[in-house]
Enzyme design. Sequence first.
Site, PDB file in Angstrom:
ATOM      1  N   THR A 162       0.811  -1.223   0.000  1.00  9.32           N
ATOM      2  CA  THR A 162       0.000   0.000   0.000  1.00  9.32           C
ATOM      3  C   THR A 162       0.843   1.271   0.000  1.00  9.32           C
ATOM      4  O   THR A 162       2.029   1.256   0.310  1.00  9.32           O
ATOM      5  CB  THR A 162      -0.924   0.029   1.234  1.00  9.32           C
ATOM      6  OG1 THR A 162      -0.135   0.086   2.416  1.00  9.32           O
ATOM      7  CG2 THR A 162      -1.829  -1.193   1.279  1.00  9.32           C
ATOM      8  N   ASP A 163       0.172   2.365  -0.332  1.00 10.02           N
ATOM      9  CA  ASP A 163       0.799   3.679  -0.260  1.00 10.02           C
ATOM     10  C   ASP A 163       0.489   4.291   1.109  1.00 10.02           C
ATOM     11  O   ASP A 163      -0.081   3.627   1.976  1.00 10.02           O
ATOM     12  CB  ASP A 163       0.325   4.568  -1.413  1.00 10.02           C
ATOM     13  CG  ASP A 163      -1.176   4.820  -1.416  1.00 10.02           C
ATOM     14  OD1 ASP A 163      -1.852   4.567  -0.386  1.00 10.02           O
ATOM     15  OD2 ASP A 163      -1.694   5.266  -2.454  1.00 10.02           O
ATOM     16  N   ALA A 164       0.818   5.543   1.293  1.00  8.77           N
ATOM     17  CA  ALA A 164       0.622   6.204   2.582  1.00  8.77           C
ATOM     18  C   ALA A 164      -0.849   6.274   2.991  1.00  8.77           C
ATOM     19  O   ALA A 164      -1.160   6.375   4.177  1.00  8.77           O
ATOM     20  CB  ALA A 164       1.214   7.617   2.538  1.00  8.77           C
TER      21      ALA A 164
END
Length: 139
Positions: free
Chosen positions: A22-24
């Site tokens: 995942t990203d932030a």
Amino acid sequence: MPQNTPSEAPFRWPIRVYWEDTDAGGVVYHAGYLRFLERARSEWLRARGVDQQRLRDATGIGFVVRDMQIGFVSPARLDDELSASVEIERLRPASMAFAQAIHRQDGKLLVRATVRAACVNLGDMRPCPIPEDLLARIS
């Protein structure tokens, strides 16, 4: 557990979304879906008795992605349980085209892709025919 079902049903491979995917914002980063699709194709081959390392060692050939069309429909998030499917759309003497999709466990379509993989001589990266015994296992 992966399904190896009759040709009218696609092969399915389970996936769990981890932090590293995942990203932030906790959403699967777009390149992560490419890994999910690749793993499903590799497991599809394995389910048909094709060990890619053994194939490479014995014949010097392998499969490389030639091109891909991908549509991102809806996001996957941390801890989602997904399923990546694989179906042969077209089989040619030196390439295969796959129809692939990723669904969330609730059935929601997240990604749809068409992937063309070419059989190549790994020494010079030139296209070569898929061996007959291999064709028999994947068709």
